[in-house]
Design a protein around this motif. Structure first.
Motif, PDB file in Angstrom:
ATOM      1  N   ARG A  11       9.160  35.131  55.087  1.00  0.00           N
ATOM      2  CA  ARG A  11      10.495  34.950  54.498  1.00  0.00           C
ATOM      3  C   ARG A  11      11.585  35.302  55.503  1.00  0.00           C
ATOM      4  O   ARG A  11      12.647  34.695  55.508  1.00  0.00           O
ATOM      5  CB  ARG A  11      10.646  35.774  53.229  1.00  0.00           C
ATOM      6  CG  ARG A  11       9.818  35.201  52.079  1.00  0.00           C
ATOM      7  CD  ARG A  11      10.010  35.955  50.810  1.00  0.00           C
ATOM      8  NE  ARG A  11      11.356  35.712  50.278  1.00  0.00           N
ATOM      9  CZ  ARG A  11      11.917  36.445  49.349  1.00  0.00           C
ATOM     10  NH1 ARG A  11      11.262  37.478  48.845  1.00  0.00           N
ATOM     11  NH2 ARG A  11      13.119  36.175  48.905  1.00  0.00           N
ATOM     12  N   PRO A  15      13.960  31.701  56.068  1.00  0.00           N
ATOM     13  CA  PRO A  15      14.665  31.953  54.809  1.00  0.00           C
ATOM     14  C   PRO A  15      14.766  30.659  53.999  1.00  0.00           C
ATOM     15  O   PRO A  15      14.745  29.570  54.549  1.00  0.00           O
ATOM     16  CB  PRO A  15      16.044  32.435  55.265  1.00  0.00           C
ATOM     17  CG  PRO A  15      16.176  32.021  56.673  1.00  0.00           C
ATOM     18  CD  PRO A  15      14.793  31.867  57.228  1.00  0.00           C
ATOM     19  N   ARG A  16      14.854  30.822  52.707  1.00  0.00           N
ATOM     20  CA  ARG A  16      14.932  29.653  51.837  1.00  0.00           C
ATOM     21  C   ARG A  16      16.233  28.898  52.080  1.00  0.00           C
ATOM     22  O   ARG A  16      17.283  29.517  52.244  1.00  0.00           O
ATOM     23  CB  ARG A  16      14.868  30.075  50.376  1.00  0.00           C
ATOM     24  CG  ARG A  16      13.519  30.623  50.002  1.00  0.00           C
ATOM     25  CD  ARG A  16      13.491  30.955  48.547  1.00  0.00           C
ATOM     26  NE  ARG A  16      12.315  31.750  48.263  1.00  0.00           N
ATOM     27  CZ  ARG A  16      12.121  32.391  47.153  1.00  0.00           C
ATOM     28  NH1 ARG A  16      13.024  32.353  46.196  1.00  0.00           N
ATOM     29  NH2 ARG A  16      11.033  33.084  46.968  1.00  0.00           N
ATOM     30  N   PRO A  17      16.173  27.560  52.102  1.00  0.00           N
ATOM     31  CA  PRO A  17      17.395  26.784  52.299  1.00  0.00           C
ATOM     32  C   PRO A  17      18.390  27.058  51.180  1.00  0.00           C
ATOM     33  O   PRO A  17      18.018  27.275  50.038  1.00  0.00           O
ATOM     34  CB  PRO A  17      16.926  25.336  52.249  1.00  0.00           C
ATOM     35  CG  PRO A  17      15.442  25.369  52.198  1.00  0.00           C
ATOM     36  CD  PRO A  17      14.995  26.766  51.941  1.00  0.00           C
ATOM     37  N   GLY A  18      19.661  27.054  51.528  1.00  0.00           N
ATOM     38  CA  GLY A  18      20.705  27.237  50.532  1.00  0.00           C
ATOM     39  C   GLY A  18      20.968  28.680  50.164  1.00  0.00           C
ATOM     40  O   GLY A  18      21.773  28.942  49.285  1.00  0.00           O
ATOM     41  N   LYS A  19      20.331  29.620  50.796  1.00  0.00           N
ATOM     42  CA  LYS A  19      20.518  31.021  50.434  1.00  0.00           C
ATOM     43  C   LYS A  19      21.605  31.706  51.252  1.00  0.00           C
ATOM     44  O   LYS A  19      22.043  32.782  50.919  1.00  0.00           O
ATOM     45  CB  LYS A  19      19.203  31.796  50.581  1.00  0.00           C
ATOM     46  CG  LYS A  19      18.147  31.371  49.592  1.00  0.00           C
ATOM     47  CD  LYS A  19      18.583  31.676  48.180  1.00  0.00           C
ATOM     48  CE  LYS A  19      17.512  31.280  47.190  1.00  0.00           C
ATOM     49  NZ  LYS A  19      17.946  31.420  45.816  1.00  0.00           N
ATOM     50  N   LEU A  20      22.043  31.101  52.347  1.00  0.00           N
ATOM     51  CA  LEU A  20      23.117  31.677  53.139  1.00  0.00           C
ATOM     52  C   LEU A  20      24.433  31.392  52.437  1.00  0.00           C
ATOM     53  O   LEU A  20      24.713  30.263  52.064  1.00  0.00           O
ATOM     54  CB  LEU A  20      23.118  31.047  54.538  1.00  0.00           C
ATOM     55  CG  LEU A  20      23.971  31.697  55.600  1.00  0.00           C
ATOM     56  CD1 LEU A  20      23.523  33.141  55.849  1.00  0.00           C
ATOM     57  CD2 LEU A  20      23.869  30.913  56.904  1.00  0.00           C
ATOM     58  N   PRO A  21      25.264  32.400  52.226  1.00  0.00           N
ATOM     59  CA  PRO A  21      26.536  32.174  51.524  1.00  0.00           C
ATOM     60  C   PRO A  21      27.410  31.166  52.272  1.00  0.00           C
ATOM     61  O   PRO A  21      27.425  31.130  53.505  1.00  0.00           O
ATOM     62  CB  PRO A  21      27.193  33.554  51.520  1.00  0.00           C
ATOM     63  CG  PRO A  21      26.106  34.527  51.797  1.00  0.00           C
ATOM     64  CD  PRO A  21      25.069  33.791  52.592  1.00  0.00           C
ATOM     65  N   SER A  24      29.569  32.390  55.062  1.00  0.00           N
ATOM     66  CA  SER A  24      28.861  32.658  56.321  1.00  0.00           C
ATOM     67  C   SER A  24      28.649  31.373  57.109  1.00  0.00           C
ATOM     68  O   SER A  24      28.815  31.356  58.332  1.00  0.00           O
ATOM     69  CB  SER A  24      27.510  33.316  56.042  1.00  0.00           C
ATOM     70  OG  SER A  24      27.689  34.545  55.378  1.00  0.00           O
TER      71      SER A  24
END
Length: 127
Positions: A11, A15-21, A24
């Motif tokens: 993980r 990281p999972r796509p779409g999880k970055l704000p 950012s």
């Protein structure tokens, strides 16, 4: 210290796509733009081009090759520059035509080259 479990390690690496704000993502894109490595392709800033090197940097590499090989006052087709045998070992070999043109336009602004129209397409003369 405990070693990360394989799942946690996976993980962290992916990281999972779409999880970055969104904020950012916008900060990263703005930094790339400030450095000249990103260009927005639309007014709404929904589509962009990320460039490994800025056109000016590609132009510098091309002109270094021209100078190093004593090719000032020579004319080349865009194909010869991007795909010719003489440039095969150069970093700019294989550069797509749109970026090649931008690099040559940067050289043209510096009065080191002139983009010209040839019978079979476009070319460039180096000074």
């Amino acid at each position: 210290p405990l070693a990360p479990t394989p799942r946690l390690h996976q993980r962290l690496l992916n990281p999972r796509p779409g999880k970055l704000p969104l904020e950012s993502i916008q900060v990263v894109l703005e930094e790339l733009r400030k450095n000249g490595n990103l260009e927005w392709l639309d007014k709404n800033k929904t589509s962009f081009l990320i460039m490994w090197k800025r056109p000016e940097e590609w132009g510098k590499l091309i002109y270094q090759w021209v100078s190093r090989n004593g090719l000032t006052n020579s004319v080349f087709t865009l194909y010869e520059l991007a795909s010719g045998d003489d440039t095969e070992s150069e970093e700019f070999h294989g550069l797509d035509e749109a970026m090649l043109l931008r690099a040559l336009q940067a050289l043209q602004q510096e009065h080191k080259a002139e983009i010209i129209t040839l019978d079979d397409g476009r070319g460039v003369k180096f000074f």
